[in-house]
Design a protein around this motif. Structure first.
Motif, PDB file in Angstrom:
ATOM      1  N   ILE A   3     -16.815   0.248  13.689  1.00  0.00           N
ATOM      2  CA  ILE A   3     -15.494   0.849  13.504  1.00  0.00           C
ATOM      3  C   ILE A   3     -15.050   1.329  14.881  1.00  0.00           C
ATOM      4  CG2 ILE A   3     -14.154   2.634  12.362  1.00  0.00           C
ATOM      5  CD1 ILE A   3     -16.343   2.691  10.191  1.00  0.00           C
ATOM      6  N   ASN A   4     -13.949   0.780  15.368  1.00  0.00           N
ATOM      7  CA  ASN A   4     -13.457   1.102  16.701  1.00  0.00           C
ATOM      8  C   ASN A   4     -12.325   2.115  16.648  1.00  0.00           C
ATOM      9  OD1 ASN A   4     -15.163  -0.789  18.033  1.00  0.00           O
ATOM     10  ND2 ASN A   4     -13.775  -2.415  17.427  1.00  0.00           N
ATOM     11  N   LEU A   5     -12.136   2.797  17.762  1.00  0.00           N
ATOM     12  CA  LEU A   5     -11.008   3.692  17.987  1.00  0.00           C
ATOM     13  C   LEU A   5     -10.920   4.843  16.987  1.00  0.00           C
ATOM     14  CD1 LEU A   5      -8.331   1.022  18.958  1.00  0.00           C
ATOM     15  CD2 LEU A   5      -9.825   2.337  20.481  1.00  0.00           C
ATOM     16  N   VAL A   6     -12.054   5.465  16.727  1.00  0.00           N
ATOM     17  CA  VAL A   6     -12.101   6.674  15.899  1.00  0.00           C
ATOM     18  C   VAL A   6     -11.670   7.837  16.785  1.00  0.00           C
ATOM     19  CG1 VAL A   6     -13.601   8.223  14.595  1.00  0.00           C
ATOM     20  CG2 VAL A   6     -13.951   5.742  14.476  1.00  0.00           C
ATOM     21  N   ASN A   7     -10.766   8.665  16.292  1.00  0.00           N
ATOM     22  CA  ASN A   7     -10.296   9.814  17.061  1.00  0.00           C
ATOM     23  C   ASN A   7     -11.484  10.638  17.548  1.00  0.00           C
ATOM     24  OD1 ASN A   7      -9.299  12.481  17.742  1.00  0.00           O
ATOM     25  ND2 ASN A   7      -7.386  11.843  16.790  1.00  0.00           N
ATOM     26  N   HIS A   8     -11.495  10.958  18.834  1.00  0.00           N
ATOM     27  CA  HIS A   8     -12.622  11.673  19.428  1.00  0.00           C
ATOM     28  C   HIS A   8     -12.846  13.055  18.816  1.00  0.00           C
ATOM     29  CE1 HIS A   8     -15.117  13.733  22.425  1.00  0.00           C
ATOM     30  NE2 HIS A   8     -15.617  12.521  22.598  1.00  0.00           N
ATOM     31  N   SER A   9     -11.796  13.651  18.258  1.00  0.00           N
ATOM     32  CA  SER A   9     -11.935  14.990  17.681  1.00  0.00           C
ATOM     33  C   SER A   9     -12.652  14.982  16.327  1.00  0.00           C
ATOM     34  CB  SER A   9     -10.564  15.652  17.532  1.00  0.00           C
ATOM     35  OG  SER A   9      -9.781  14.948  16.589  1.00  0.00           O
ATOM     36  N   GLU A  10     -12.815  13.806  15.703  1.00  0.00           N
ATOM     37  CA  GLU A  10     -13.527  13.719  14.427  1.00  0.00           C
ATOM     38  C   GLU A  10     -14.999  14.050  14.626  1.00  0.00           C
ATOM     39  OE1 GLU A  10     -12.244  13.288  11.475  1.00  0.00           O
ATOM     40  OE2 GLU A  10     -10.232  12.843  12.180  1.00  0.00           O
ATOM     41  N   GLU A  11     -15.504  14.945  13.797  1.00  0.00           N
ATOM     42  CA  GLU A  11     -16.912  15.314  13.867  1.00  0.00           C
ATOM     43  C   GLU A  11     -17.708  14.368  12.981  1.00  0.00           C
ATOM     44  OE1 GLU A  11     -17.728  19.438  13.237  1.00  0.00           O
ATOM     45  OE2 GLU A  11     -15.961  20.040  14.378  1.00  0.00           O
ATOM     46  N   ILE A  12     -18.283  13.352  13.591  1.00  0.00           N
ATOM     47  CA  ILE A  12     -19.070  12.366  12.863  1.00  0.00           C
ATOM     48  C   ILE A  12     -20.272  12.009  13.712  1.00  0.00           C
ATOM     49  CG2 ILE A  12     -17.757  10.392  13.736  1.00  0.00           C
ATOM     50  CD1 ILE A  12     -18.081   9.219  10.857  1.00  0.00           C
ATOM     51  N   ASN A  36     -25.026   4.683  12.052  1.00  0.00           N
ATOM     52  CA  ASN A  36     -26.278   4.546  12.795  1.00  0.00           C
ATOM     53  C   ASN A  36     -26.160   5.111  14.204  1.00  0.00           C
ATOM     54  OD1 ASN A  36     -27.642   3.242  10.722  1.00  0.00           O
ATOM     55  ND2 ASN A  36     -27.053   1.221  11.441  1.00  0.00           N
ATOM     56  N   PHE A  37     -24.976   4.928  14.819  1.00  0.00           N
ATOM     57  CA  PHE A  37     -24.813   5.295  16.220  1.00  0.00           C
ATOM     58  C   PHE A  37     -23.348   5.563  16.518  1.00  0.00           C
ATOM     59  CE2 PHE A  37     -24.228   3.984  20.706  1.00  0.00           C
ATOM     60  CZ  PHE A  37     -25.121   4.850  21.309  1.00  0.00           C
ATOM     61  N   VAL A  38     -23.065   6.590  17.291  1.00  0.00           N
ATOM     62  CA  VAL A  38     -21.710   6.889  17.748  1.00  0.00           C
ATOM     63  C   VAL A  38     -21.664   6.614  19.244  1.00  0.00           C
ATOM     64  CG1 VAL A  38     -19.925   8.659  18.000  1.00  0.00           C
ATOM     65  CG2 VAL A  38     -21.393   8.641  15.969  1.00  0.00           C
ATOM     66  N   GLU A  39     -20.752   5.740  19.639  1.00  0.00           N
ATOM     67  CA  GLU A  39     -20.641   5.286  21.022  1.00  0.00           C
ATOM     68  C   GLU A  39     -19.377   5.866  21.651  1.00  0.00           C
ATOM     69  OE1 GLU A  39     -20.991   0.895  22.710  1.00  0.00           O
ATOM     70  OE2 GLU A  39     -19.226   1.155  21.450  1.00  0.00           O
ATOM     71  N   GLU A  40     -19.532   6.552  22.761  1.00  0.00           N
ATOM     72  CA  GLU A  40     -18.374   7.079  23.480  1.00  0.00           C
ATOM     73  C   GLU A  40     -17.655   5.927  24.178  1.00  0.00           C
ATOM     74  OE1 GLU A  40     -17.450  10.238  23.321  1.00  0.00           O
ATOM     75  OE2 GLU A  40     -19.208  10.861  22.217  1.00  0.00           O
ATOM     76  N   THR A  41     -16.314   5.936  24.168  1.00  0.00           N
ATOM     77  CA  THR A  41     -15.541   4.915  24.873  1.00  0.00           C
ATOM     78  C   THR A  41     -15.357   5.331  26.317  1.00  0.00           C
ATOM     79  OG1 THR A  41     -13.446   5.950  24.276  1.00  0.00           O
ATOM     80  CG2 THR A  41     -14.303   4.274  22.771  1.00  0.00           C
ATOM     81  N   GLN A  42     -14.770   4.452  27.108  1.00  0.00           N
ATOM     82  CA  GLN A  42     -14.552   4.767  28.522  1.00  0.00           C
ATOM     83  C   GLN A  42     -13.657   5.987  28.687  1.00  0.00           C
ATOM     84  OE1 GLN A  42     -13.164   1.168  30.358  1.00  0.00           O
ATOM     85  NE2 GLN A  42     -15.232   0.344  30.531  1.00  0.00           N
ATOM     86  N   ASP A  43     -12.671   6.130  27.820  1.00  0.00           N
ATOM     87  CA  ASP A  43     -11.823   7.320  27.848  1.00  0.00           C
ATOM     88  C   ASP A  43     -12.323   8.266  26.764  1.00  0.00           C
ATOM     89  OD1 ASP A  43      -9.961   9.308  27.863  1.00  0.00           O
ATOM     90  OD2 ASP A  43      -8.237   7.970  27.887  1.00  0.00           O
ATOM     91  N   ARG A  44     -13.312   9.063  27.074  1.00  0.00           N
ATOM     92  CA  ARG A  44     -13.995   9.932  26.113  1.00  0.00           C
ATOM     93  C   ARG A  44     -13.081  10.977  25.478  1.00  0.00           C
ATOM     94  NH1 ARG A  44     -18.827  10.226  30.188  1.00  0.00           N
ATOM     95  NH2 ARG A  44     -19.931   8.384  29.479  1.00  0.00           N
ATOM     96  N   ARG A  45     -11.917  11.204  26.064  1.00  0.00           N
ATOM     97  CA  ARG A  45     -11.018  12.216  25.517  1.00  0.00           C
ATOM     98  C   ARG A  45     -10.240  11.724  24.314  1.00  0.00           C
ATOM     99  NH1 ARG A  45      -7.912  12.846  30.901  1.00  0.00           N
ATOM    100  NH2 ARG A  45      -8.294  10.651  30.640  1.00  0.00           N
TER     101      ARG A  45
END
Length: 69
Positions: A3-12, A36-45
């Protein structure tokens, strides 16, 4: 699945449930996967990506949304 582009503010995090939204003929709030895993994107904000394991056959529906508690 991914699942791509999940809002960074979501606590998951790892172990969180992924549930159906009630679209595409699948009942609402049906647990369809587990994170299984949460991956930070290049723009972590802004966004993060999620890798998850399916708990049912995804060919039954193409609509999956992340809902946090």
């Amino acid at each position: 699945f991914r699942i791509n582009l999940v809002n960074h503010s979501e606590e998951i995090g790892s172990g969180s449930d992924i549930v159906s939204a009630g679209l595409g003929g699948v009942p609402e709030a049906l647990v369809v996967g587990r994170v299984n895993f949460v991956e930070e994107t290049q723009d972590r904000r802004l966004f993060k990506n999620i890798l998850a394991q399916t708990l049912f056959d995804l060919s039954l529906s193409s609509d999956v949304f992340v809902i946090t508690r």
